[in-house]
Design a protein around this motif. Structure first.
Motif, PDB file in Angstrom:
ATOM      1  N   ARG A  37       0.879  -1.319   0.056  1.00  0.00           N
ATOM      2  CA  ARG A  37       0.000   0.092  -0.017  1.00  0.00           C
ATOM      3  C   ARG A  37       0.796   1.307   0.120  1.00  0.00           C
ATOM      4  N   LEU A  38       1.806   1.030   0.660  1.00  0.00           N
ATOM      5  CA  LEU A  38       2.628   2.545   0.627  1.00  0.00           C
ATOM      6  C   LEU A  38       3.343   2.430  -0.634  1.00  0.00           C
ATOM      7  N   ARG A  39       3.618   1.513  -1.639  1.00  0.00           N
ATOM      8  CA  ARG A  39       4.141   1.741  -2.991  1.00  0.00           C
ATOM      9  C   ARG A  39       3.141   2.178  -3.692  1.00  0.00           C
ATOM     10  N   ASP A  40       1.761   2.061  -3.496  1.00  0.00           N
ATOM     11  CA  ASP A  40       0.758   2.289  -4.305  1.00  0.00           C
ATOM     12  C   ASP A  40       0.642   4.018  -4.571  1.00  0.00           C
ATOM     13  N   PRO A  41       0.782   4.417  -5.865  1.00  0.00           N
ATOM     14  CA  PRO A  41       0.734   5.775  -5.892  1.00  0.00           C
ATOM     15  C   PRO A  41      -0.541   6.387  -5.721  1.00  0.00           C
ATOM     16  N   HIS A  42      -1.735   5.346  -5.473  1.00  0.00           N
ATOM     17  CA  HIS A  42      -3.092   6.182  -5.150  1.00  0.00           C
ATOM     18  C   HIS A  42      -3.089   6.341  -3.784  1.00  0.00           C
ATOM     19  N   THR A  43      -2.200   5.672  -2.917  1.00  0.00           N
ATOM     20  CA  THR A  43      -2.192   5.885  -1.308  1.00  0.00           C
ATOM     21  C   THR A  43      -1.659   7.529  -1.007  1.00  0.00           C
ATOM     22  N   THR A  44      -2.541   8.022  -0.130  1.00  0.00           N
ATOM     23  CA  THR A  44      -2.311   9.757   0.045  1.00  0.00           C
ATOM     24  C   THR A  44      -1.496   9.663   1.103  1.00  0.00           C
ATOM     25  N   PRO A  45      -0.893  10.874   1.342  1.00  0.00           N
ATOM     26  CA  PRO A  45       0.238  10.877   2.356  1.00  0.00           C
ATOM     27  C   PRO A  45      -0.578  10.745   3.942  1.00  0.00           C
ATOM     28  N   THR A  46      -1.777  11.130   4.034  1.00  0.00           N
ATOM     29  CA  THR A  46      -2.485  10.822   5.197  1.00  0.00           C
ATOM     30  C   THR A  46      -2.560   9.434   5.418  1.00  0.00           C
ATOM     31  N   GLU A  47      -3.200   8.698   4.578  1.00  0.00           N
ATOM     32  CA  GLU A  47      -2.985   7.135   4.579  1.00  0.00           C
ATOM     33  C   GLU A  47      -1.478   6.586   4.763  1.00  0.00           C
ATOM     34  N   GLN A  48      -0.612   7.160   4.177  1.00  0.00           N
ATOM     35  CA  GLN A  48       0.990   6.386   4.441  1.00  0.00           C
ATOM     36  C   GLN A  48       1.339   6.508   6.023  1.00  0.00           C
ATOM     37  N   VAL A  49       0.959   7.822   6.759  1.00  0.00           N
ATOM     38  CA  VAL A  49       0.823   8.157   8.102  1.00  0.00           C
ATOM     39  C   VAL A  49       0.349   7.018   8.862  1.00  0.00           C
ATOM     40  N   ARG A  50      -0.924   6.770   8.648  1.00  0.00           N
ATOM     41  CA  ARG A  50      -1.896   5.971   9.150  1.00  0.00           C
ATOM     42  C   ARG A  50      -1.140   4.644   9.244  1.00  0.00           C
ATOM     43  N   LEU A  51      -0.716   4.121   8.151  1.00  0.00           N
ATOM     44  CA  LEU A  51      -0.140   2.860   7.759  1.00  0.00           C
ATOM     45  C   LEU A  51       1.067   2.680   8.878  1.00  0.00           C
ATOM     46  N   ARG A  52       1.932   3.553   8.916  1.00  0.00           N
ATOM     47  CA  ARG A  52       3.424   3.307   9.701  1.00  0.00           C
ATOM     48  C   ARG A  52       2.688   3.451  11.110  1.00  0.00           C
ATOM     49  N   ARG A  53       1.759   4.342  11.551  1.00  0.00           N
ATOM     50  CA  ARG A  53       1.417   4.204  12.788  1.00  0.00           C
ATOM     51  C   ARG A  53       0.709   2.979  13.161  1.00  0.00           C
ATOM     52  N   LEU A  54      -0.060   2.450  12.325  1.00  0.00           N
ATOM     53  CA  LEU A  54      -0.840   1.281  12.718  1.00  0.00           C
ATOM     54  C   LEU A  54       0.088   0.030  12.764  1.00  0.00           C
ATOM     55  N   LEU A  55       1.377   0.011  12.063  1.00  0.00           N
ATOM     56  CA  LEU A  55       2.145  -1.004  12.079  1.00  0.00           C
ATOM     57  C   LEU A  55       3.268  -0.910  13.545  1.00  0.00           C
TER      58      LEU A  55
END
Length: 209
Positions: free
Chosen positions: A191-209
């Protein structure tokens, strides 16, 4: 033709009360999507019937009913039942063996890879799954991890859904027999590599993990 739906890669037009046209915008081929839909439908999985396909166009049965997402917006108290249903739809799909032409992979099951409430139509005959352009062969744990992360981290500008995203994700896990934890990190990296993933979503992904 009336435009009745618009996604990231394709537009959907009404052709008649019983048929729709899904037309790709960005050079993707509708032939691959039609082929995987026909494969899973032959195994009894709930997808629209395909009538015709070309490189850019896919003609299929028109489904009548709201998306699971729309139902949850109107009736958020049904979150547990719908989350578990989503989990069962994953498990049901993952009983289907991937054909050789779906591509080499560490796993041998058919994966949808975008199986979330916006892509489930709640028809009078039961749920039906749409938008198969990301389908691939793989491991069920990776798909369930992908959906779990989508539910937990996607930007959704609707307060009702924001409030139920966690119970929806928990119900998804309870509804499925698959443990996604071994593939959570891999799904997050994808998901982090997906160009459609927004900056906010990237932050949430890193926090969740």
């Amino acid at each position: 033709m009336d435009l009745i739906g618009k996604g990231r890669t394709a537009d959907v037009f009404a052709l008649s009360p019983t048929k729709v046209l899904r037309r790709y915008r960005d050079g993707d081929t509708a032939l691959d999507e039609a082929r995987v839909m026909e494969h899973v439908r032959a195994q009894g999985y709930p997808v629209p019937e395909v009538f015709d396909a070309t490189e850019t166009d896919l003609v299929m049965a028109r489904l009548h009913g709201p998306t699971m997402f729309e139902v949850l917006v109107r009736k958020p108290w049904t979150v547990t039942g719908h989350g578990r249903l989503l989990g069962r739809l994953h498990d049901r799909l993952h009983t289907i063996e991937a054909p050789d032409w779906l591509g080499p992979s560490p796993g041998d099951r058919v994966l949808h890879l975008d199986l979330h409430p916006l892509n489930v139509i709640m028809t009078p005959d039961g749920p039906s799954v749409i938008d198969w352009c990301n389908a691939a062969a793989g491991e069920p744990a990776f798909e369930l991890a992908t959906t779990y992360l989508t539910l937990r981290t996607s930007e959704i500008p609707i307060t009702t859904i924001k409030l139920i995203r966690r119970p929806l994700a928990r119900a998804l896990l309870r509804g499925s027999a698959t443990d996604p934890s071994p593939r959570l990190a891999d799904a997050a990296a994808a998901r982090l590599r997906d160009p459609h993933t927004t900056p906010t979503e990237q932050v949430r992904l890193r926090r969740l993990l």
